[in-house]
Structure formats: structure tokens, C-alpha cells
Design a protein around this motif. Structure first.
Motif, short mmCIF file in Angstrom:
data_model
loop_
_atom_site.label_atom_id
_atom_site.label_comp_id
_atom_site.label_asym_id
_atom_site.label_seq_id
_atom_site.Cartn_x
_atom_site.Cartn_y
_atom_site.Cartn_z
N MET A 108 0.83 -1.13 0.24
CA MET A 108 0.09 -0.13 0.00
C MET A 108 0.83 1.19 0.04
N VAL B 105 0.45 4.56 0.68
CA VAL B 105 -0.13 5.77 1.11
C VAL B 105 1.12 6.86 1.54
N GLN C 2 -0.28 12.86 0.99
CA GLN C 2 -1.96 12.47 1.02
C GLN C 2 -2.17 12.82 2.57
N ALA D 73 -6.09 10.42 -4.74
CA ALA D 73 -5.45 9.22 -4.55
C ALA D 73 -5.24 8.48 -3.37
N THR E 105 -8.49 6.58 -3.51
CA THR E 105 -8.13 5.23 -4.23
C THR E 105 -7.43 4.47 -4.06
N GLU E 106 -6.34 4.63 -3.09
CA GLU E 106 -5.51 3.56 -2.60
C GLU E 106 -6.12 2.85 -1.36
N ASP F 239 -9.45 2.39 -1.57
CA ASP F 239 -10.77 1.85 -2.03
C ASP F 239 -11.93 2.49 -1.08
#
Length: 291
Positions: A1, A3, A7, A40, A43-44, A46
Motif C-alpha cells: 500500500m 499511502v 496524502q 489518490a 483510491t489507494e 478504496d
């Protein structure tokens, strides 16, 4: 992942500054950059983290993730500060939380001293009520705080000041020239209580002598509270550190028995302190604001 810290900073800033434009101004980037960072992250993960319309707000999951984002950012900032200190560079930002009376009566001198001693360290001040300060420390919103009579004092915390509660009376009040007054003495007048900060403690003080005590007014803003006294609408009890806020036709009279407040400069109790916090603490000379 994957992240990223950028962000997480965007998520925190959108919440704290209540929108994409204000978050962008605070972060020094474009509004589009903030929007892309949030998208973003969503999206990462979900998942939807920010409600865009009709008003900007975090979803339930976004709110649940917020403390984790703050903690991650705080740890990353501490990592950078530690490396900078090892390289001989005392640089970075300390987010310092404090109640309003401390912001007025104690912080100006501390900030001036720190600015002179450490020009490369920026201290950003966040004003809040006593319960908020502990929450901000715990969830990473603040790196340090000046706490009033905390129930738990983390190792390394220091006393940066002391003051005491005083009655605030108009000059023409019969007790204005007294050396001291008791809470019972004040019950003949309408009692005005702060809606936050020291309000609960002052309320408990009066209920100890009269269990049926009900304040005449609860006033959240300290300046308004003291102006109500100046207008003759009642009396109040206020920390002596706030003496400079008094109107010209009012004065403070110490309470008896004396009820002291300790002002504690502390980092968080649930994670390592930023080295910059320790640097600031090491330079503090306690201030004693007593009448």
C-alpha cells in the motif's frame, strides 16, 4: 500500500481548515494538488474519505482515520527533527496548544524568548479549552501543550508558571478594596461563569459552598465575560494570569482560601516527543503570576 505523507497532510488540512482552498493555502500548494492528493488516498484505500457537497466534511471512515494520520505525520516530523538536531541544525515547527488565558498572559514572553534563542524553530500556537489540549496531544494535532492542573503529568514535563483564582469585581463593588474574598462572599451577586476553560472548576468551587448554585450567565468568550463584569452585570472568578484583560473599572481580589493553578509544559504521553519540544522546554524559566 503506497499511502504517502503528502496524502495524509492533505486529509488533515482539509479537515482542520474546512475546505480544499484553505487547506491549499496552509500547505502552500495549489487547490488542485490537495484535491489530487485526497483522490489518490481514497483510491489507494478504496473508500470515500471526504464529502465534497453540499459542504466539505470527512466521512465516518475519514474521521476514524484522522487520528492515525495525525500520529503518522507527527512521527515523521519528529524523525526529521531528530536527524536535523544530529546534524547540528535546530530547525522545524512545533505545534503548541494552550488555553486562552495562557496565550494572553504567559505565551508572549515564551515565544519572544524562543524566537531569539532559536530563530530557525517556528512555534505555531493553537488555542483551545483544557480538555481539547489533551486530545490534541494524544492524536498528534499538537506536539506540545501548556496544560492547567493536569491529572497526569508525563515524564519530562515542567512547570512553566503558576497563578491563582481571583474574584473580578467592579471598582465600586463593596468588596473591591478587600484583601481577599471567599466564594461564599460572592454569592450575594449574580455570578458569571466562563462557558469553557476554567468554567467547570469555578462552578464546582461555588457548588462546594452552595449545592444549589446556578450561574447567572455562562459566557464562552473571556473578553465578553470580563466586559459583563465591567458593565455591572455580575462578578466572576478568573485566573490571575489574565489580569491584563481587565477593563479599567474592574479589579482582581484574591480568593481565600487560595486556589492555585499549575501550568505544565508537556509533550504527549503516548509517543516519543519531538526533539524540538525538548529544546524549548530546556530554556523555560517558570513565571509566577500571583497577586
Amino acid at each position: 500500500m503506497a499511502v504517502t505523507l503528502a496524502q495524509l497532510r492533505a486529509l488533515v488540512a482539509v479537515h482542520d481548515f474546512e475546505g480544499f482552498a484553505a487547506a491549499a493555502d496552509e500547505m502552500g500548494v495549489s487547490q488542485s494538488a490537495v484535491s489530487h492528493a485526497i483522490t489518490a488516498l481514497e483510491t489507494e484505500l478504496d473508500a470515500t474519505l471526504v464529502i465534497r457537497r453540499p459542504a466539505i466534511a470527512l466521512t465516518a471512515l475519514g474521521s476514524e482515520l484522522l487520528p492515525h494520520a495525525r500520529s503518522a505525520l507527527s512521527s515523521a516530523d519528529a524523525l526529521v527533527a531528530t536527524a536535523a538536531r544530529a546534524a547540528g541544525n535546530l530547525t522545524g515547527t512545533v505545534r503548541l496548544a494552550a488555553p486562552s488565558t495562557v496565550c494572553f498572559g504567559l505565551l508572549p514572553k515564551l515565544l519572544a524568548d524562543w524566537q531569539q534563542a532559536f530563530p530557525s524553530i517556528t512555534v505555531s500556537v493553537f488555542e483551545g479549552d483544557d480538555p481539547e489540549l489533551v486530545e490534541w496531544l494524544d492524536d498528534g494535532a499538537a506536539d506540545a501543550a501548556i496544560l492547567v492542573n493536569p491529572s497526569h503529568i508525563p515524564a519530562g514535563a515542567v512547570t512553566v508558571g503558576k497563578d491563582r483564582y481571583c474574584a473580578v469585581l467592579r471598582d465600586d463593588h463593596p468588596l473591591a478594596s478587600a484583601e481577599s474574598v471567599t466564594a461564599r462572599d460572592l454569592l450575594d451577586d449574580p455570578i458569571l461563569i466562563s462557558g469553557g476553560g476554567c468554567g467547570p472548576e469555578v462552578t464546582a468551587m461555588f457548588r462546594a459552598v452552595d449545592p444549589r448554585f446556578v450561574p447567572a450567565q455562562r459566557v464562552y468568550d473571556n473578553a465578553a465575560l470580563l466586559n459583563f463584569v465591567a458593565a455591572g452585570l455580575g462578578v466572576t472568578v478568573f485566573p490571575s494570569i489574565g489580569m491584563g484583560l481587565l477593563a479599567p473599572n474592574t479589579r482582581m481580589v484574591p480568593l481565600a482560601p487560595a486556589k492555585e493553578r499549575k501550568l505544565i509544559f508537556s509533550g504527549p504521553s503516548n509517543r516519543p516527543w519531538s526533539p524540538l519540544v525538548q529544546v524549548l522546554i530546556n530554556t523555560v524559566t517558570p513565571s509566577f503570576a500571583k497577586l
